[in-house]
Design a protein around this motif. Structure first.
Motif, PDB file in Angstrom:
ATOM      1  N   GLU A 171      16.948  -3.849  -7.945  1.00 50.61           N
ATOM      2  CA  GLU A 171      15.988  -3.550  -9.007  1.00 50.61           C
ATOM      3  C   GLU A 171      14.635  -3.142  -8.451  1.00 50.61           C
ATOM      4  OE1 GLU A 171      16.532  -3.528 -12.405  1.00 50.61           O
ATOM      5  OE2 GLU A 171      18.639  -3.698 -11.776  1.00 50.61           O
ATOM      6  N   ASN A 172      14.330  -3.567  -7.237  1.00 57.44           N
ATOM      7  CA  ASN A 172      13.021  -3.308  -6.643  1.00 57.44           C
ATOM      8  C   ASN A 172      13.070  -2.206  -5.586  1.00 57.44           C
ATOM      9  OD1 ASN A 172      11.789  -5.424  -8.164  1.00 57.44           O
ATOM     10  ND2 ASN A 172      12.670  -6.900  -6.739  1.00 57.44           N
ATOM     11  N   SER A 173      14.095  -1.394  -5.611  1.00 60.87           N
ATOM     12  CA  SER A 173      14.197  -0.309  -4.645  1.00 60.87           C
ATOM     13  C   SER A 173      13.005   0.640  -4.799  1.00 60.87           C
ATOM     14  CB  SER A 173      15.507   0.459  -4.860  1.00 60.87           C
ATOM     15  OG  SER A 173      15.601   1.548  -3.956  1.00 60.87           O
ATOM     16  N   ARG A 174      12.443   1.046  -3.661  1.00 65.23           N
ATOM     17  CA  ARG A 174      11.228   1.869  -3.680  1.00 65.23           C
ATOM     18  C   ARG A 174      11.482   3.312  -3.236  1.00 65.23           C
ATOM     19  NH1 ARG A 174       6.415  -0.314  -4.227  1.00 65.23           N
ATOM     20  NH2 ARG A 174       5.436   1.284  -2.926  1.00 65.23           N
ATOM     21  N   THR A 216      15.897  -6.516   4.780  1.00 64.67           N
ATOM     22  CA  THR A 216      14.823  -5.624   5.204  1.00 64.67           C
ATOM     23  C   THR A 216      14.659  -5.662   6.714  1.00 64.67           C
ATOM     24  OG1 THR A 216      13.662  -6.034   3.118  1.00 64.67           O
ATOM     25  CG2 THR A 216      12.393  -5.028   4.895  1.00 64.67           C
ATOM     26  N   PHE A 217      14.457  -4.487   7.297  1.00 69.08           N
ATOM     27  CA  PHE A 217      14.267  -4.351   8.739  1.00 69.08           C
ATOM     28  C   PHE A 217      12.947  -3.631   9.019  1.00 69.08           C
ATOM     29  CE2 PHE A 217      18.750  -4.795   8.056  1.00 69.08           C
ATOM     30  CZ  PHE A 217      19.223  -5.527   9.134  1.00 69.08           C
ATOM     31  N   TYR A 218      12.211  -4.145  10.005  1.00 66.26           N
ATOM     32  CA  TYR A 218      11.012  -3.512  10.571  1.00 66.26           C
ATOM     33  C   TYR A 218       9.892  -3.317   9.547  1.00 66.26           C
ATOM     34  CZ  TYR A 218      14.268  -3.103  14.331  1.00 66.26           C
ATOM     35  OH  TYR A 218      15.196  -3.424  15.310  1.00 66.26           O
ATOM     36  N   ASP A 219       9.634  -4.390   8.774  1.00 63.50           N
ATOM     37  CA  ASP A 219       8.508  -4.357   7.859  1.00 63.50           C
ATOM     38  C   ASP A 219       7.217  -4.663   8.621  1.00 63.50           C
ATOM     39  OD1 ASP A 219       8.476  -7.087   8.299  1.00 63.50           O
ATOM     40  OD2 ASP A 219       9.224  -7.608   6.314  1.00 63.50           O
ATOM     41  N   ILE A 220       6.106  -4.791   7.896  1.00 70.00           N
ATOM     42  CA  ILE A 220       4.810  -4.926   8.553  1.00 70.00           C
ATOM     43  C   ILE A 220       4.653  -6.238   9.310  1.00 70.00           C
ATOM     44  CG2 ILE A 220       3.615  -3.382   6.965  1.00 70.00           C
ATOM     45  CD1 ILE A 220       2.646  -5.790   5.405  1.00 70.00           C
ATOM     46  N   ASN A 221       5.531  -7.196   9.050  1.00 67.57           N
ATOM     47  CA  ASN A 221       5.455  -8.484   9.739  1.00 67.57           C
ATOM     48  C   ASN A 221       6.375  -8.552  10.960  1.00 67.57           C
ATOM     49  OD1 ASN A 221       3.641  -9.682   7.806  1.00 67.57           O
ATOM     50  ND2 ASN A 221       5.373  -9.795   6.388  1.00 67.57           N
ATOM     51  N   PRO A 278       8.846   3.865   6.571  1.00 65.82           N
ATOM     52  CA  PRO A 278       9.708   5.047   6.565  1.00 65.82           C
ATOM     53  C   PRO A 278       9.659   5.813   5.244  1.00 65.82           C
ATOM     54  CG  PRO A 278      10.898   3.059   7.228  1.00 65.82           C
ATOM     55  CD  PRO A 278       9.622   2.633   6.592  1.00 65.82           C
ATOM     56  N   ILE A 279      10.085   7.063   5.335  1.00 63.52           N
ATOM     57  CA  ILE A 279      10.341   7.912   4.174  1.00 63.52           C
ATOM     58  C   ILE A 279      11.734   8.498   4.345  1.00 63.52           C
ATOM     59  CG2 ILE A 279       9.603   9.939   2.863  1.00 63.52           C
ATOM     60  CD1 ILE A 279       6.779   9.460   3.953  1.00 63.52           C
ATOM     61  N   VAL A 280      12.542   8.446   3.298  1.00 64.22           N
ATOM     62  CA  VAL A 280      13.933   8.908   3.288  1.00 64.22           C
ATOM     63  C   VAL A 280      14.710   8.325   4.473  1.00 64.22           C
ATOM     64  CG1 VAL A 280      15.507  10.857   3.022  1.00 64.22           C
ATOM     65  CG2 VAL A 280      13.192  11.040   2.151  1.00 64.22           C
ATOM     66  N   ALA A 281      14.936   7.030   4.395  1.00 60.83           N
ATOM     67  CA  ALA A 281      15.783   6.349   5.371  1.00 60.83           C
ATOM     68  C   ALA A 281      17.114   6.018   4.692  1.00 60.83           C
ATOM     69  CB  ALA A 281      15.112   5.062   5.853  1.00 60.83           C
ATOM     70  N   PRO A 325       8.437   3.133   1.364  1.00 57.45           N
ATOM     71  CA  PRO A 325       7.258   3.932   1.707  1.00 57.45           C
ATOM     72  C   PRO A 325       6.038   3.518   0.896  1.00 57.45           C
ATOM     73  CG  PRO A 325       8.648   5.170   0.222  1.00 57.45           C
ATOM     74  CD  PRO A 325       9.373   3.879   0.510  1.00 57.45           C
ATOM     75  N   LYS A 326       4.919   4.151   1.210  1.00 54.85           N
ATOM     76  CA  LYS A 326       3.680   3.919   0.484  1.00 54.85           C
ATOM     77  C   LYS A 326       3.618   4.853  -0.714  1.00 54.85           C
ATOM     78  CE  LYS A 326      -0.696   2.413   0.219  1.00 54.85           C
ATOM     79  NZ  LYS A 326      -1.009   1.030  -0.152  1.00 54.85           N
ATOM     80  N   TRP A 327       3.363   4.293  -1.897  1.00 51.81           N
ATOM     81  CA  TRP A 327       3.217   5.081  -3.118  1.00 51.81           C
ATOM     82  C   TRP A 327       1.793   4.914  -3.628  1.00 51.81           C
ATOM     83  CZ3 TRP A 327       6.841   8.409  -4.960  1.00 51.81           C
ATOM     84  CH2 TRP A 327       8.145   8.255  -4.514  1.00 51.81           C
ATOM     85  N   GLY A 328       0.955   5.928  -3.412  1.00 49.38           N
ATOM     86  CA  GLY A 328      -0.411   5.881  -3.914  1.00 49.38           C
ATOM     87  C   GLY A 328      -1.143   4.645  -3.433  1.00 49.38           C
ATOM     88  N   ASP A 329      -1.754   3.919  -4.362  1.00 46.17           N
ATOM     89  CA  ASP A 329      -2.510   2.715  -4.023  1.00 46.17           C
ATOM     90  C   ASP A 329      -1.653   1.451  -4.066  1.00 46.17           C
ATOM     91  OD1 ASP A 329      -4.847   4.208  -3.742  1.00 46.17           O
ATOM     92  OD2 ASP A 329      -5.336   4.028  -5.880  1.00 46.17           O
ATOM     93  N   GLU A 330      -0.375   1.597  -4.349  1.00 44.23           N
ATOM     94  CA  GLU A 330       0.488   0.420  -4.417  1.00 44.23           C
ATOM     95  C   GLU A 330       0.711  -0.173  -3.029  1.00 44.23           C
ATOM     96  OE1 GLU A 330       3.240   2.128  -8.102  1.00 44.23           O
ATOM     97  OE2 GLU A 330       4.174   1.328  -6.288  1.00 44.23           O
ATOM     98  N   PRO A 331       0.680  -1.490  -2.904  1.00 47.46           N
ATOM     99  CA  PRO A 331       0.950  -2.110  -1.601  1.00 47.46           C
ATOM    100  C   PRO A 331       2.428  -2.000  -1.245  1.00 47.46           C
ATOM    101  CG  PRO A 331       0.753  -3.792  -3.296  1.00 47.46           C
ATOM    102  CD  PRO A 331       0.396  -2.486  -3.958  1.00 47.46           C
ATOM    103  N   THR A 332       2.721  -1.989   0.033  1.00 46.72           N
ATOM    104  CA  THR A 332       4.110  -2.010   0.495  1.00 46.72           C
ATOM    105  C   THR A 332       4.191  -2.810   1.779  1.00 46.72           C
ATOM    106  OG1 THR A 332       6.020  -0.689   1.194  1.00 46.72           O
ATOM    107  CG2 THR A 332       3.853   0.154   1.798  1.00 46.72           C
ATOM    108  N   ASP A 333       5.300  -3.492   1.962  1.00 51.43           N
ATOM    109  CA  ASP A 333       5.553  -4.199   3.212  1.00 51.43           C
ATOM    110  C   ASP A 333       6.229  -3.294   4.231  1.00 51.43           C
ATOM    111  OD1 ASP A 333       4.412  -6.564   2.349  1.00 51.43           O
ATOM    112  OD2 ASP A 333       6.300  -7.359   1.564  1.00 51.43           O
TER     113      ASP A 333
END
Length: 446
Positions: free
Chosen positions: A120-123, A177-182, A189-192, A149-157
């Protein structure tokens, strides 16, 4: 080539420096050449073909038009012959949706039951692949990947998610999830994964797959998928695989790469074809003979292959069927451009290229192109050369009898159910047997 690309970088930097204080820009010159191979237009059926065996080529099947905007499908053929399609509920981001065809793409009705809550939370646009193992014991798995990926001003991990099915799509694991900011190797990524290619060692396939993606700075990364002793997916730390050609990579804004293996998918050479997001040069082609460790200096693809989000499949006769979003930069594009086109390109919309691996290797144009359907621009009431570019990202499968079922999204009809012009974007599919297309292209191709 290097000098040409360097000039493009200098021009872009100078242009950027004067943004905001320069007078209104003059329209850019159209550059590049036109393709010269024929194109078979399947958006308008000649009257004499009505009622013939070729009529199906011109028919579109609606997959999903349940929302105001539906886009970015991918598909995989199941062992029972069904076709499973996945796509987001929106442009890129949105809950993962599914449809299943049990009649070879003639209709789409079923869906995956009890999908994971994390979907449900796929970005981003989901990509789905079949994994075939070489040990003679492990059953095939299906894997779906969705980036953050980053969408505008929305935060992303950041990082990317993957979900696995071990029962032909009946059930799926929750996103991991693999290779997030933590992580120790954070990426956004974009289109992974834009492509996922099974690798060889010592000339034999092994249970390793090379996945490719890019980021917002148009660095292109690879990561290797394996599975541990418990059957859980493992991805190697992403590395920038095209750094040797950074000048070219950056000048073209190289992204959304497709990889094609030679010799009907069994050979020892890999061919990479890119989207050039600047649209100032054509798509790029590069080759590897060491399983993606190193790549040849990229060259521009022929105009017949210029486009975005290429998806390639071998057909039953060994040819390649490659779908993509058309990007046209030649004289014909200039002649058909409206006055408000200032970017130096227009699109024919959803197209396919038919040719051979040798065409890719030798830089030749291929056999012919197919305009699969017209994607309407607002105001258009009948198909034209120039089309809406919001299309592509196709889900393609090749059936046992050689029929290709290809699916995409776009404004396929300017009318809604009430006969009004509303130009709704939705997902549709088309069935093509290349033997039938071959028979028509000489007479009806232009």
């Amino acid at each position: 080539m290097k000098r040409f690309l360097a000039v493009l970088v200098i021009v872009a930097v100078i242009s950027a420096a004067f943004v905001g204080c320069a007078p209104k820009a003059e329209p850019l010159e159209f550059t590049g050449s036109d393709y010269t191979i024929k194109e078979l237009d399947l958006s308008v059926m000649p009257d004499e073909l009505k009622g013939t065996k070729y009529e199906y080529l011109y028919q579109l099947t609606t997959v999903d038009d349940s929302r105001d905007y539906m886009a970015h499908p991918d598909a995989v053929l199941l062992k029972n012959g069904n076709i499973l399609m996945m796509y987001p509920a929106g442009h890129g981001k949105g809950a993962v949706q599914t449809k299943i065809s049990s009649d070879n793409g003639i209709s789409w009705s079923d869906e995956v039951k009890n999908t994971p809550q994390s979907w449900e939370n796929s970005r981003e646009t989901p990509t789905v692949y079949r994994l075939q193992f070489t040990d003679g014991v492990t059953e095939d798995k299906l894997i779906m990947i969705s980036a953050n990926p980053k969408w505008g001003d929305e935060p992303t991990d950041g990082g990317f998610n993957c979900s696995v099915s071990c029962d032909e799509g009946e059930t799926w694991t929750e996103f991991e999830t693999f290779y997030d900011i933590n992580s120790t190797c954070p990426v956004v990524p974009i289109v992974a994964m834009s492509s996922l290619t099974q690798l060889k060692e010592n000339g034999e396939f092994v249970d390793k797959w090379m996945g490719l993606f890019h980021d917002s700075d148009f660095y292109n990364y690879k990561t290797i998928l394996t599975f541990d002793e418990n059957g859980k997916p493992q991805w190697s730390e992403p590395v920038k695989y095209f750094s040797q050609y950074r000048e070219i990579e950056q000048s073209s804004n190289m992204c959304e790469v497709e990889v094609i293996r030679s010799d009907n998918g069994q050979g020892d050479e890999l061919c990479l074809i890119t989207r050039s997001n600047t649209k100032r040069i054509n798509s790029l082609i590069s080759f590897s003979t060491d399983e993606g460790e190193t790549w040849s200096e990229p060259v521009e693809a022929p105009a017949a292959l210029n486009g975005e989000r290429h998806k390639a499949d071998y057909t039953s006769d060994g040819r390649l069927f490659i779908t993509f979003r058309s990007i046209e930069r030649g004289q014909k594009a200039k002649e058909n451009a409206s006055k408000d086109v200032v970017s130096g390109w227009i699109s024919e919309g959803w197209v396919a290229w038919v040719g051979t691996y040798d065409d890719l290797k030798n830089g030749t144009e291929g056999q012919y192109r197919i305009k699969l359907a017209h994607i309407y621009k607002k105001g258009q009431k009948k198909p034209e050369y120039s089309a809406e570019a919001d299309t592509g990202y196709c889900g393609n499968v090749v059936l046992a009898d050689g029929t290709i079922v290809t699916s995409s999204y776009g404004k396929f009809s300017p009318k809604n159910k009430n006969g009004l012009f509303d130009y709704k974007t939705y997902i549709a599919s088309k069935r093509i047997n290349l033997a039938d297309a071959d028979a028509l292209v000489e007479k009806y191709g232009v």
